[in-house]
Design a protein around this motif. Structure first.
Motif, PDB file in Angstrom:
ATOM      1  N   LEU A 206       0.799  -1.213   0.000  1.00 44.25           N
ATOM      2  CA  LEU A 206       0.000   0.000   0.000  1.00 44.25           C
ATOM      3  C   LEU A 206       0.840   1.274   0.000  1.00 44.25           C
ATOM      4  O   LEU A 206       0.320   2.356  -0.299  1.00 44.25           O
ATOM      5  CB  LEU A 206      -0.911   0.037   1.234  1.00 44.25           C
ATOM      6  CG  LEU A 206      -1.977  -1.050   1.334  1.00 44.25           C
ATOM      7  CD1 LEU A 206      -2.793  -0.866   2.592  1.00 44.25           C
ATOM      8  CD2 LEU A 206      -2.865  -1.041   0.103  1.00 44.25           C
ATOM      9  N   HIS A 207       2.103   1.117   0.339  1.00 42.92           N
ATOM     10  CA  HIS A 207       2.948   2.295   0.570  1.00 42.92           C
ATOM     11  C   HIS A 207       4.381   1.803   0.435  1.00 42.92           C
ATOM     12  O   HIS A 207       4.660   0.616   0.585  1.00 42.92           O
ATOM     13  CB  HIS A 207       2.672   2.830   1.981  1.00 42.92           C
ATOM     14  CG  HIS A 207       3.271   4.152   2.281  1.00 42.92           C
ATOM     15  ND1 HIS A 207       4.583   4.298   2.661  1.00 42.92           N
ATOM     16  CD2 HIS A 207       2.735   5.408   2.261  1.00 42.92           C
ATOM     17  CE1 HIS A 207       4.829   5.577   2.880  1.00 42.92           C
ATOM     18  NE2 HIS A 207       3.721   6.273   2.639  1.00 42.92           N
ATOM     19  N   ARG A 208       5.299   2.702   0.135  1.00 48.20           N
ATOM     20  CA  ARG A 208       6.701   2.282   0.041  1.00 48.20           C
ATOM     21  C   ARG A 208       7.219   1.739   1.365  1.00 48.20           C
ATOM     22  O   ARG A 208       8.225   1.027   1.415  1.00 48.20           O
ATOM     23  CB  ARG A 208       7.587   3.432  -0.446  1.00 48.20           C
ATOM     24  CG  ARG A 208       7.706   4.599   0.504  1.00 48.20           C
ATOM     25  CD  ARG A 208       8.433   5.756  -0.160  1.00 48.20           C
ATOM     26  NE  ARG A 208       9.741   5.354  -0.634  1.00 48.20           N
ATOM     27  CZ  ARG A 208      10.865   5.426   0.088  1.00 48.20           C
ATOM     28  NH1 ARG A 208      10.813   5.885   1.325  1.00 48.20           N
ATOM     29  NH2 ARG A 208      12.018   5.060  -0.427  1.00 48.20           N
ATOM     30  N   LYS A 222     -10.916   5.292   0.481  1.00 50.55           N
ATOM     31  CA  LYS A 222     -10.200   5.421  -0.787  1.00 50.55           C
ATOM     32  C   LYS A 222      -8.718   5.729  -0.591  1.00 50.55           C
ATOM     33  O   LYS A 222      -7.931   5.597  -1.523  1.00 50.55           O
ATOM     34  CB  LYS A 222     -10.843   6.510  -1.640  1.00 50.55           C
ATOM     35  CG  LYS A 222     -12.233   6.154  -2.144  1.00 50.55           C
ATOM     36  CD  LYS A 222     -12.787   7.252  -3.041  1.00 50.55           C
ATOM     37  CE  LYS A 222     -14.162   6.865  -3.570  1.00 50.55           C
ATOM     38  NZ  LYS A 222     -14.728   7.908  -4.455  1.00 50.55           N
ATOM     39  N   THR A 223      -8.358   6.112   0.630  1.00 47.29           N
ATOM     40  CA  THR A 223      -6.974   6.540   0.857  1.00 47.29           C
ATOM     41  C   THR A 223      -6.266   5.808   2.002  1.00 47.29           C
ATOM     42  O   THR A 223      -5.105   6.078   2.270  1.00 47.29           O
ATOM     43  CB  THR A 223      -6.924   8.052   1.161  1.00 47.29           C
ATOM     44  OG1 THR A 223      -7.740   8.323   2.315  1.00 47.29           O
ATOM     45  CG2 THR A 223      -7.420   8.856  -0.030  1.00 47.29           C
ATOM     46  N   VAL A 227      -6.071  -1.712  10.093  1.00 47.53           N
ATOM     47  CA  VAL A 227      -5.627  -3.040  10.516  1.00 47.53           C
ATOM     48  C   VAL A 227      -5.519  -3.002  12.032  1.00 47.53           C
ATOM     49  O   VAL A 227      -4.607  -2.386  12.579  1.00 47.53           O
ATOM     50  CB  VAL A 227      -4.277  -3.424   9.894  1.00 47.53           C
ATOM     51  CG1 VAL A 227      -3.838  -4.801  10.376  1.00 47.53           C
ATOM     52  CG2 VAL A 227      -4.361  -3.409   8.370  1.00 47.53           C
ATOM     53  N   GLY A 228      -6.468  -3.643  12.721  1.00 45.23           N
ATOM     54  CA  GLY A 228      -6.515  -3.524  14.169  1.00 45.23           C
ATOM     55  C   GLY A 228      -6.758  -2.081  14.552  1.00 45.23           C
ATOM     56  O   GLY A 228      -7.707  -1.447  14.083  1.00 45.23           O
ATOM     57  N   THR A 229      -5.870  -1.524  15.367  1.00 47.74           N
ATOM     58  CA  THR A 229      -5.981  -0.115  15.764  1.00 47.74           C
ATOM     59  C   THR A 229      -5.086   0.792  14.923  1.00 47.74           C
ATOM     60  O   THR A 229      -4.964   1.985  15.206  1.00 47.74           O
ATOM     61  CB  THR A 229      -5.608   0.045  17.248  1.00 47.74           C
ATOM     62  OG1 THR A 229      -4.262  -0.422  17.457  1.00 47.74           O
ATOM     63  CG2 THR A 229      -6.557  -0.744  18.142  1.00 47.74           C
ATOM     64  N   THR A 230      -4.467   0.243  13.899  1.00 46.63           N
ATOM     65  CA  THR A 230      -3.512   1.000  13.076  1.00 46.63           C
ATOM     66  C   THR A 230      -4.142   1.411  11.753  1.00 46.63           C
ATOM     67  O   THR A 230      -4.733   0.585  11.047  1.00 46.63           O
ATOM     68  CB  THR A 230      -2.255   0.155  12.795  1.00 46.63           C
ATOM     69  OG1 THR A 230      -1.660  -0.235  14.037  1.00 46.63           O
ATOM     70  CG2 THR A 230      -1.240   0.942  11.979  1.00 46.63           C
ATOM     71  N   THR A 231      -4.008   2.676  11.424  1.00 46.44           N
ATOM     72  CA  THR A 231      -4.454   3.193  10.133  1.00 46.44           C
ATOM     73  C   THR A 231      -3.242   3.329   9.215  1.00 46.44           C
ATOM     74  O   THR A 231      -2.245   3.963   9.586  1.00 46.44           O
ATOM     75  CB  THR A 231      -5.146   4.557  10.288  1.00 46.44           C
ATOM     76  OG1 THR A 231      -6.271   4.409  11.147  1.00 46.44           O
ATOM     77  CG2 THR A 231      -5.607   5.082   8.936  1.00 46.44           C
ATOM     78  N   ILE A 232      -3.331   2.739   8.040  1.00 45.88           N
ATOM     79  CA  ILE A 232      -2.214   2.766   7.096  1.00 45.88           C
ATOM     80  C   ILE A 232      -2.669   3.476   5.826  1.00 45.88           C
ATOM     81  O   ILE A 232      -3.658   3.085   5.198  1.00 45.88           O
ATOM     82  CB  ILE A 232      -1.739   1.338   6.768  1.00 45.88           C
ATOM     83  CG1 ILE A 232      -1.233   0.658   8.046  1.00 45.88           C
ATOM     84  CG2 ILE A 232      -0.644   1.362   5.702  1.00 45.88           C
ATOM     85  CD1 ILE A 232      -0.876  -0.794   7.875  1.00 45.88           C
ATOM     86  N   ALA A 233      -1.950   4.529   5.464  1.00 40.25           N
ATOM     87  CA  ALA A 233      -2.296   5.307   4.277  1.00 40.25           C
ATOM     88  C   ALA A 233      -1.877   4.586   3.008  1.00 40.25           C
ATOM     89  O   ALA A 233      -0.912   3.806   3.003  1.00 40.25           O
ATOM     90  CB  ALA A 233      -1.620   6.675   4.353  1.00 40.25           C
ATOM     91  N   VAL A 234      -2.605   4.863   1.935  1.00 41.47           N
ATOM     92  CA  VAL A 234      -2.289   4.310   0.622  1.00 41.47           C
ATOM     93  C   VAL A 234      -1.600   5.396  -0.206  1.00 41.47           C
ATOM     94  O   VAL A 234      -2.164   6.484  -0.387  1.00 41.47           O
ATOM     95  CB  VAL A 234      -3.560   3.832  -0.104  1.00 41.47           C
ATOM     96  CG1 VAL A 234      -3.204   3.252  -1.468  1.00 41.47           C
ATOM     97  CG2 VAL A 234      -4.302   2.812   0.738  1.00 41.47           C
ATOM     98  N   PHE A 242      -4.448  -1.055  -5.177  1.00 44.74           N
ATOM     99  CA  PHE A 242      -5.394  -0.915  -4.077  1.00 44.74           C
ATOM    100  C   PHE A 242      -6.835  -0.798  -4.593  1.00 44.74           C
ATOM    101  O   PHE A 242      -7.758  -1.411  -4.043  1.00 44.74           O
ATOM    102  CB  PHE A 242      -5.037   0.312  -3.240  1.00 44.74           C
ATOM    103  CG  PHE A 242      -5.976   0.566  -2.097  1.00 44.74           C
ATOM    104  CD1 PHE A 242      -6.136  -0.369  -1.082  1.00 44.74           C
ATOM    105  CD2 PHE A 242      -6.724   1.739  -2.041  1.00 44.74           C
ATOM    106  CE1 PHE A 242      -7.012  -0.140  -0.024  1.00 44.74           C
ATOM    107  CE2 PHE A 242      -7.591   1.979  -0.984  1.00 44.74           C
ATOM    108  CZ  PHE A 242      -7.742   1.026   0.018  1.00 44.74           C
ATOM    109  N   ASN A 243      -7.036  -0.039  -5.664  1.00 43.76           N
ATOM    110  CA  ASN A 243      -8.379   0.104  -6.230  1.00 43.76           C
ATOM    111  C   ASN A 243      -8.897  -1.226  -6.761  1.00 43.76           C
ATOM    112  O   ASN A 243     -10.087  -1.534  -6.646  1.00 43.76           O
ATOM    113  CB  ASN A 243      -8.369   1.155  -7.329  1.00 43.76           C
ATOM    114  CG  ASN A 243      -8.218   2.565  -6.784  1.00 43.76           C
ATOM    115  OD1 ASN A 243      -8.562   2.834  -5.634  1.00 43.76           O
ATOM    116  ND2 ASN A 243      -7.682   3.471  -7.596  1.00 43.76           N
TER     117      ASN A 243
END
Length: 251
Positions: A206-208, A222-223, A227-234, A242-243
């Motif tokens: 999702l990210h480098r 969309k962005t 995952v659990g309590t962690t938000t991971i940006a795309v 991802f789309n």
């Protein structure tokens, strides 16, 4: 299974001890012992049956690290593995960089030795399975068993891929976050290299700096994903994949 191996150490007492440990281990077959790395290198070139080297690091003329680098750049790097045996723990990172199976710090006993030998047995078991499956490349981590080996400190740790939540890249290291423990595993490798070992249908980049297990995603926008309590940006670089993943979610 029998693993053909040699012992290399410039200290006679240490060479005798390692040789005796090898001879006490039923699935190890000692085919040579050497007091310098140059003689061992000749054995590497002359013996196609050689599979495993128990190798000291600090030696005259050619060090164990230098010998390992020569092997890692040759066509023998898959069917010839190294376990370092040394009195100096400061070389552990160098050992991992040349893909050593393990790193035994002297003095070690037979229990420590046997644990390292078992890692070699697991490796060659999977390697032989991959050959029997008709592959010339070593792919046991993906295709033979649902787990990977991670180099954590001075040992290899077996991790079920289904236990992985997400992976975070940190320059030369990665953190692997698991369902079964709160503390992530820190291993010396790159995110790209680790991604190559993971089943493509189970993980998503999702990210480098982040790879996530698709089964661990609880919600998504969309962005970003949760995952659990962690938000991971795309990141924009991985938006297309991802789309495509999001489209599978849409009813």
């Amino acid at each position: 299974m029998s693993i053909n191996c040699i012992a290399v150490d410039d200290e006679p007492a240490a060479l005798d001890l390692i040789s005796s440990y090898i001879e006490q281990t039923p699935y190890l077959n000692l085919i040579g012992r050497y007091n310098n790395a140059i003689a061992a290198l000749q054995e590497v070139h002359q013996s196609p049956q050689l599979q495993l080297i128990f190798l000291d690091i600090r030696m005259a003329d050619l060090s164990g690290i230098e010998l390992a680098r020569i092997i890692s750049q040759s066509d023998k790097k898959k069917n010839l593995r190294i376990i370092f045996t040394t009195a100096y723990d400061q070389y552990a990172i160098d050992g991992f960089k040349v893909d050593a199976l393990d790193y035994l710090v002297k003095p070690f006993n037979y229990v420590d030795f046997s644990k390292a030998a078992e890692k070699a047995r697991d490796y060659f078991f999977m390697y032989e399975n991959s050959l029997q499956a008709g592959s010339n490349e070593f792919k046991p981590i993906l295709e033979q068993r649902p787990y990977i080996y991670l180099k954590v400190e001075h040992q290899l740790v077996k991790v079920d891929v289904e236990d992985i939540l997400y992976i975070e890249g940190l320059k030369d290291y990665v953190k692997v976050f698991l369902r079964s423990t709160d503390k992530p595993l820190l291993t010396l490798t790159s995110l790209k290299r680790l991604q190559e070992k993971l089943p493509v249908d189970m993980f998503l980049r999702l990210h480098r700096s982040f790879i996530v297990a698709t089964a661990a995603i609880k919600s998504a926008t969309k962005t970003s994903v949760q995952v659990g309590t962690t938000t991971i940006a795309v990141s924009e670089q991985f938006k297309e994949d991802f789309n495509a993943f999001l489209n599978k979610w849409v009813l």
